[in-house]
Design a protein around this motif. Structure first.
Motif, PDB file in Angstrom:
ATOM      1  N   SER A 106      37.514  -4.555  -2.183  1.00  0.00           N
ATOM      2  CA  SER A 106      36.426  -4.504  -3.165  1.00  0.00           C
ATOM      3  C   SER A 106      36.194  -5.880  -3.796  1.00  0.00           C
ATOM      4  CB  SER A 106      36.679  -3.444  -4.230  1.00  0.00           C
ATOM      5  OG  SER A 106      37.774  -3.791  -5.047  1.00  0.00           O
ATOM      6  N   VAL A 107      37.253  -6.646  -3.996  1.00  0.00           N
ATOM      7  CA  VAL A 107      37.107  -8.022  -4.499  1.00  0.00           C
ATOM      8  C   VAL A 107      36.362  -8.857  -3.457  1.00  0.00           C
ATOM      9  CG1 VAL A 107      38.333 -10.143  -5.119  1.00  0.00           C
ATOM     10  CG2 VAL A 107      39.102  -7.942  -6.026  1.00  0.00           C
ATOM     11  N   PHE A 108      36.732  -8.711  -2.188  1.00  0.00           N
ATOM     12  CA  PHE A 108      36.054  -9.456  -1.133  1.00  0.00           C
ATOM     13  C   PHE A 108      34.550  -9.198  -1.191  1.00  0.00           C
ATOM     14  CE2 PHE A 108      39.949  -8.789   1.892  1.00  0.00           C
ATOM     15  CZ  PHE A 108      40.737  -9.551   1.052  1.00  0.00           C
ATOM     16  N   GLU A 109      34.193  -7.915  -1.301  1.00  0.00           N
ATOM     17  CA  GLU A 109      32.776  -7.542  -1.334  1.00  0.00           C
ATOM     18  C   GLU A 109      32.066  -8.133  -2.555  1.00  0.00           C
ATOM     19  OE1 GLU A 109      32.627  -3.280  -1.114  1.00  0.00           O
ATOM     20  OE2 GLU A 109      33.498  -3.251   0.904  1.00  0.00           O
ATOM     21  N   ARG A 110      32.680  -8.031  -3.731  1.00  0.00           N
ATOM     22  CA  ARG A 110      32.059  -8.567  -4.947  1.00  0.00           C
ATOM     23  C   ARG A 110      31.891 -10.080  -4.861  1.00  0.00           C
ATOM     24  NH1 ARG A 110      35.733  -5.069  -7.418  1.00  0.00           N
ATOM     25  NH2 ARG A 110      36.967  -6.816  -8.188  1.00  0.00           N
ATOM     26  N   GLU A 111      32.915 -10.755  -4.367  1.00  0.00           N
ATOM     27  CA  GLU A 111      32.844 -12.215  -4.255  1.00  0.00           C
ATOM     28  C   GLU A 111      31.809 -12.636  -3.217  1.00  0.00           C
ATOM     29  OE1 GLU A 111      34.311 -14.729  -6.190  1.00  0.00           O
ATOM     30  OE2 GLU A 111      34.467 -12.914  -7.417  1.00  0.00           O
ATOM     31  N   GLU A 112      31.730 -11.911  -2.135  1.00  0.00           N
ATOM     32  CA  GLU A 112      30.724 -12.223  -1.113  1.00  0.00           C
ATOM     33  C   GLU A 112      29.323 -12.015  -1.687  1.00  0.00           C
ATOM     34  OE1 GLU A 112      29.154 -13.533   2.424  1.00  0.00           O
ATOM     35  OE2 GLU A 112      31.235 -13.595   1.768  1.00  0.00           O
ATOM     36  N   ALA A 113      29.122 -10.924  -2.429  1.00  0.00           N
ATOM     37  CA  ALA A 113      27.811 -10.664  -3.060  1.00  0.00           C
ATOM     38  C   ALA A 113      27.478 -11.759  -4.074  1.00  0.00           C
ATOM     39  CB  ALA A 113      27.818  -9.290  -3.711  1.00  0.00           C
ATOM     40  N   ARG A 114      28.485 -12.205  -4.823  1.00  0.00           N
ATOM     41  CA  ARG A 114      28.270 -13.248  -5.813  1.00  0.00           C
ATOM     42  C   ARG A 114      27.864 -14.562  -5.130  1.00  0.00           C
ATOM     43  NH1 ARG A 114      30.731 -17.475  -7.639  1.00  0.00           N
ATOM     44  NH2 ARG A 114      32.647 -17.144  -6.507  1.00  0.00           N
ATOM     45  N   ARG A 115      28.534 -14.891  -4.045  1.00  0.00           N
ATOM     46  CA  ARG A 115      28.208 -16.129  -3.314  1.00  0.00           C
ATOM     47  C   ARG A 115      26.814 -16.080  -2.708  1.00  0.00           C
ATOM     48  NH1 ARG A 115      33.653 -15.895  -1.808  1.00  0.00           N
ATOM     49  NH2 ARG A 115      33.175 -14.926   0.178  1.00  0.00           N
ATOM     50  N   GLN A 116      26.379 -14.903  -2.295  1.00  0.00           N
ATOM     51  CA  GLN A 116      25.087 -14.762  -1.647  1.00  0.00           C
ATOM     52  C   GLN A 116      23.935 -14.572  -2.627  1.00  0.00           C
ATOM     53  OE1 GLN A 116      25.443 -11.699   1.326  1.00  0.00           O
ATOM     54  NE2 GLN A 116      26.902 -12.881   2.546  1.00  0.00           N
ATOM     55  N   ALA A 117      24.240 -14.298  -3.889  1.00  0.00           N
ATOM     56  CA  ALA A 117      23.184 -14.087  -4.890  1.00  0.00           C
ATOM     57  C   ALA A 117      22.465 -15.400  -5.150  1.00  0.00           C
ATOM     58  CB  ALA A 117      23.788 -13.530  -6.178  1.00  0.00           C
ATOM     59  N   PRO A 118      21.154 -15.319  -5.338  1.00  0.00           N
ATOM     60  CA  PRO A 118      20.414 -16.538  -5.685  1.00  0.00           C
ATOM     61  C   PRO A 118      20.936 -17.124  -6.990  1.00  0.00           C
ATOM     62  CG  PRO A 118      18.915 -14.722  -5.132  1.00  0.00           C
ATOM     63  CD  PRO A 118      20.294 -14.165  -5.202  1.00  0.00           C
ATOM     64  N   ALA A 119      20.854 -18.411  -7.136  1.00  0.00           N
ATOM     65  CA  ALA A 119      21.316 -19.093  -8.348  1.00  0.00           C
ATOM     66  C   ALA A 119      20.573 -18.533  -9.564  1.00  0.00           C
ATOM     67  CB  ALA A 119      21.082 -20.591  -8.239  1.00  0.00           C
ATOM     68  N   GLY A 120      21.280 -18.357 -10.658  1.00  0.00           N
ATOM     69  CA  GLY A 120      20.680 -17.869 -11.894  1.00  0.00           C
ATOM     70  C   GLY A 120      20.748 -16.369 -12.057  1.00  0.00           C
ATOM     71  N   GLU A 121      21.212 -15.652 -11.055  1.00  0.00           N
ATOM     72  CA  GLU A 121      21.316 -14.182 -11.192  1.00  0.00           C
ATOM     73  C   GLU A 121      22.696 -13.787 -11.593  1.00  0.00           C
ATOM     74  OE1 GLU A 121      19.867 -11.610  -8.175  1.00  0.00           O
ATOM     75  OE2 GLU A 121      18.123 -12.835  -7.834  1.00  0.00           O
TER      76      GLU A 121
ATOM     77  N   ALA B  90      51.015   0.102   0.048  1.00  0.00           N
ATOM     78  CA  ALA B  90      50.461  -1.249   0.158  1.00  0.00           C
ATOM     79  C   ALA B  90      49.164  -1.219   0.960  1.00  0.00           C
ATOM     80  CB  ALA B  90      51.476  -2.193   0.817  1.00  0.00           C
ATOM     81  N   TYR B  91      49.167  -0.467   2.033  1.00  0.00           N
ATOM     82  CA  TYR B  91      47.976  -0.332   2.867  1.00  0.00           C
ATOM     83  C   TYR B  91      46.830   0.291   2.064  1.00  0.00           C
ATOM     84  CZ  TYR B  91      44.990   1.386   6.645  1.00  0.00           C
ATOM     85  OH  TYR B  91      43.924   1.661   7.456  1.00  0.00           O
ATOM     86  N   ALA B  92      47.105   1.375   1.346  1.00  0.00           N
ATOM     87  CA  ALA B  92      46.072   2.045   0.562  1.00  0.00           C
ATOM     88  C   ALA B  92      45.518   1.127  -0.529  1.00  0.00           C
ATOM     89  CB  ALA B  92      46.628   3.332  -0.052  1.00  0.00           C
ATOM     90  N   HIS B  93      46.387   0.343  -1.134  1.00  0.00           N
ATOM     91  CA  HIS B  93      45.936  -0.560  -2.196  1.00  0.00           C
ATOM     92  C   HIS B  93      45.114  -1.723  -1.667  1.00  0.00           C
ATOM     93  CE1 HIS B  93      48.598   1.645  -4.884  1.00  0.00           C
ATOM     94  NE2 HIS B  93      47.882   1.104  -5.858  1.00  0.00           N
ATOM     95  N   SER B  94      45.069  -1.887  -0.356  1.00  0.00           N
ATOM     96  CA  SER B  94      44.217  -2.939   0.194  1.00  0.00           C
ATOM     97  C   SER B  94      42.751  -2.697  -0.171  1.00  0.00           C
ATOM     98  CB  SER B  94      44.364  -3.025   1.717  1.00  0.00           C
ATOM     99  OG  SER B  94      43.801  -1.868   2.349  1.00  0.00           O
ATOM    100  N   THR B  95      42.401  -1.466  -0.539  1.00  0.00           N
ATOM    101  CA  THR B  95      41.026  -1.199  -0.977  1.00  0.00           C
ATOM    102  C   THR B  95      40.675  -2.033  -2.204  1.00  0.00           C
ATOM    103  OG1 THR B  95      41.713   0.706  -2.290  1.00  0.00           O
ATOM    104  CG2 THR B  95      40.986   1.145  -0.035  1.00  0.00           C
TER     105      THR B  95
END
Length: 119
Positions: free
Chosen positions: A104-119, A95-100
């Motif tokens: 990775s979802v956290f990182e992708r979602e954070e990048a998506r939220r921070q991306a300028p609109a339209g990208e 379970a601990y190892a699968h937290s990766t």
């Protein structure tokens, strides 16, 4: 209604399984005998492993059956408890190892939220 969470494993239940799929049951029985036979690992060690795996897979029938078989094969209660702790660590470690995956979802979602609109 029974007070038990799992119905008891009975001879009648085993016979019903056998009656419904006799060839498959016979093949499974032969496979099981071969797996638990003396080999590179002793039958005792195989039953200790089975107890650990039964706890990791959380099969109550396997826990009961293989605990009994392990004791009859010469395993000690201390050996079995230690094997159960190993299984516990491995399940928790998985379970601990699968937290990766979540990280990775956290990182992708954070990048998506921070991306300028339209990208």
């Amino acid at each position: 209604m029974t007070d038990m969470m799992y119905p008891p494993a009975t001879r009648e239940t085993a016979q019903k399984r056998r009656d419904l799929a006799p060839e498959t049951q016979a093949a499974f029985d032969a496979f099981s005998r071969q797996v638990f036979a003396e080999g590179a690992l002793s039958a005792r060690m195989k039953q200790i492993i089975a107890v650990a795996v039964a706890h990791a897979t959380q099969c109550p029938y396997c826990i009961q059956g293989h605990s009994k078989a392990a004791l009859r094969a010469g395993a000690t209660q201390a050996e079995l408890m230690e094997a159960i702790w190993v299984a516990t660590e491995m399940r928790a470690g998985g379970a601990y190892a699968h937290s990766t995956l979540a990280l990775s979802v956290f990182e992708r979602e954070e990048a998506r939220r921070q991306a300028p609109a339209g990208e």
